[in-house]
Write a protein that holds these residues in place. Structure first.
Motif, short mmCIF file in Angstrom:
data_model
loop_
_atom_site.label_atom_id
_atom_site.label_comp_id
_atom_site.label_asym_id
_atom_site.label_seq_id
_atom_site.Cartn_x
_atom_site.Cartn_y
_atom_site.Cartn_z
N GLN A 80 -5.21 -1.50 -5.21
CA GLN A 80 -4.20 -1.87 -4.49
C GLN A 80 -2.81 -2.30 -5.29
O GLN A 80 -2.81 -3.18 -5.97
CB GLN A 80 -4.28 -2.86 -3.38
N TYR A 81 -1.72 -1.35 -5.22
CA TYR A 81 -0.73 -1.44 -5.94
C TYR A 81 0.44 -2.65 -5.17
O TYR A 81 0.09 -2.98 -4.19
CB TYR A 81 0.35 -0.42 -6.35
N ILE A 104 -0.48 -4.32 1.78
CA ILE A 104 0.65 -3.87 0.87
C ILE A 104 0.70 -5.17 0.12
O ILE A 104 0.90 -6.18 0.65
CB ILE A 104 1.70 -3.11 1.26
N GLY A 105 0.81 -4.90 -1.07
CA GLY A 105 1.48 -6.34 -2.13
C GLY A 105 2.83 -6.12 -2.12
O GLY A 105 3.19 -5.00 -2.68
N ILE A 106 3.58 -7.37 -1.89
CA ILE A 106 5.01 -7.22 -1.83
C ILE A 106 5.45 -8.40 -2.80
O ILE A 106 4.92 -9.68 -2.62
CB ILE A 106 5.67 -7.37 -0.53
N ARG A 107 6.33 -8.11 -3.75
CA ARG A 107 7.01 -9.25 -4.58
C ARG A 107 8.48 -9.15 -4.41
O ARG A 107 9.17 -8.22 -4.38
CB ARG A 107 6.69 -9.00 -5.85
N ILE A 108 9.17 -10.58 -4.22
CA ILE A 108 10.61 -10.31 -4.72
C ILE A 108 10.83 -11.43 -5.75
O ILE A 108 10.64 -12.63 -5.82
CB ILE A 108 11.27 -11.44 -3.41
N PRO A 109 11.21 -10.85 -7.00
CA PRO A 109 11.31 -11.44 -8.26
C PRO A 109 12.42 -12.24 -8.55
O PRO A 109 13.50 -12.06 -8.10
CB PRO A 109 11.04 -10.20 -9.21
N LEU A 164 -0.59 3.91 -1.51
CA LEU A 164 -0.43 2.48 -2.19
C LEU A 164 -1.23 1.49 -1.16
O LEU A 164 -1.13 0.32 -1.54
CB LEU A 164 1.10 2.27 -1.86
N LEU A 165 -1.74 1.88 -0.27
CA LEU A 165 -2.59 0.74 0.88
C LEU A 165 -4.03 0.52 0.38
O LEU A 165 -4.54 1.18 -0.37
CB LEU A 165 -2.51 1.44 2.30
N HIS A 166 -4.14 -0.86 0.74
CA HIS A 166 -5.51 -1.05 0.47
C HIS A 166 -6.46 -0.25 1.35
O HIS A 166 -6.07 -0.29 2.57
CB HIS A 166 -5.78 -2.59 0.92
N ARG A 182 -3.81 2.42 -17.20
CA ARG A 182 -4.54 1.19 -17.03
C ARG A 182 -5.88 1.27 -16.63
O ARG A 182 -6.58 0.38 -16.69
CB ARG A 182 -3.81 0.23 -15.75
N ARG A 183 -6.17 2.58 -16.52
CA ARG A 183 -7.76 2.85 -16.02
C ARG A 183 -8.12 2.13 -14.65
O ARG A 183 -9.13 1.51 -14.75
CB ARG A 183 -8.71 2.60 -17.32
N LEU A 184 -7.04 2.27 -13.58
CA LEU A 184 -7.54 1.68 -12.56
C LEU A 184 -8.29 2.41 -11.59
O LEU A 184 -8.23 3.68 -11.44
CB LEU A 184 -6.14 1.37 -11.88
#
Length: 205
Positions: free
Chosen positions: A63-64, A118-123, A110-112, A56-58
């Motif tokens: 921040q993941y 941290i970014g968290i998702r519950i899909p 993984l941290l800012h 992705r060339r990040l």
């Protein structure tokens, strides 16, 4: 590349197991979510994470986010007070990424870098939920959008043509949307809607 075609409404357990075995072994995986396709890997795999960054060339400070199956996972990786927990419980699963203060369980990479969040998702996506259930831990995740693109991938054919030689595992759930998640920052004194995407943000406005 291993190409697994998994039913979006009834994910086949045998194929889910095969996918999880490959993720545990270090594969970079592309998979459908409740928004667009995403790219991810085992949360503890530094080499796989770096490969995602290269694809992705990040920037180094990117921040993941991590995909969690439910709120019990969130408590391990994020500091959540009672009011925030109630807010999350009422608004998950959802098509939202929540920025939260990270615990010491989160790998530093993984941290800012400044905020230690941290970014968290519950899909809501059933394939994601099946993967997380079988994996029994969160999955590092990033939107599958490449440099120069305005929109993320939604079509399996395009993914195979453009990324077939760069990824090890493609979990094909058919065509999905080209939308992105909403992002809500819950790390401060009050919620801040960072990005309004497909997720409902009315509870945080």
């Amino acid at each position: 590349m291993l190409h697994l075609r998994i039913h979006p409404d009834n994910p086949q357990p045998r194929l889910i197991q095969q996918a999880v075995d490959r993720i545990r072994a270090g594969d970079v995986a592309v998979y459908p979510t409740d928004a667009c396709y995403a790219i991810g890997c085992h949360i503890g795999d530094k080499a796989a994470m770096e490969k995602i960054g290269q694809i992705r060339r990040l920037p180094a400070q990117h921040q993941y986010a991590i995909l969690c199956r439910d709120l019990s996972d969130i408590a391990t990786y994020a500091k959540v007070d009672n009011s925030t927990y109630r807010l999350l419980k009422a608004n998950t699963p959802s098509i939202c990424t929540f920025i939260l203060p990270a615990t010491s369980e989160v790998p530093r990479r993984l941290l800012h870098p400044k905020k230690k969040t941290i970014g968290i998702r519950i899909p809501t996506n059933l394939i994601c939920q099946a993967l997380l259930e079988e994996l029994n831990e969160p999955l590092l995740t990033s939107t599958l959008i490449l440099p120069g693109q305005d929109l993320p991938f939604d079509d399996p054919y395009d993914i195979e043509m453009q990324l077939g030689k760069q990824i090890e595992l493609f979990i094909d759930g058919g065509v999905c949307s080209r939308g992105v998640t909403s992002i809500i920052d819950l790390s401060g004194d009050y919620p801040v809607v960072v990005r309004e995407g497909m997720g409902n943000v009315s509870a945080f406005a």
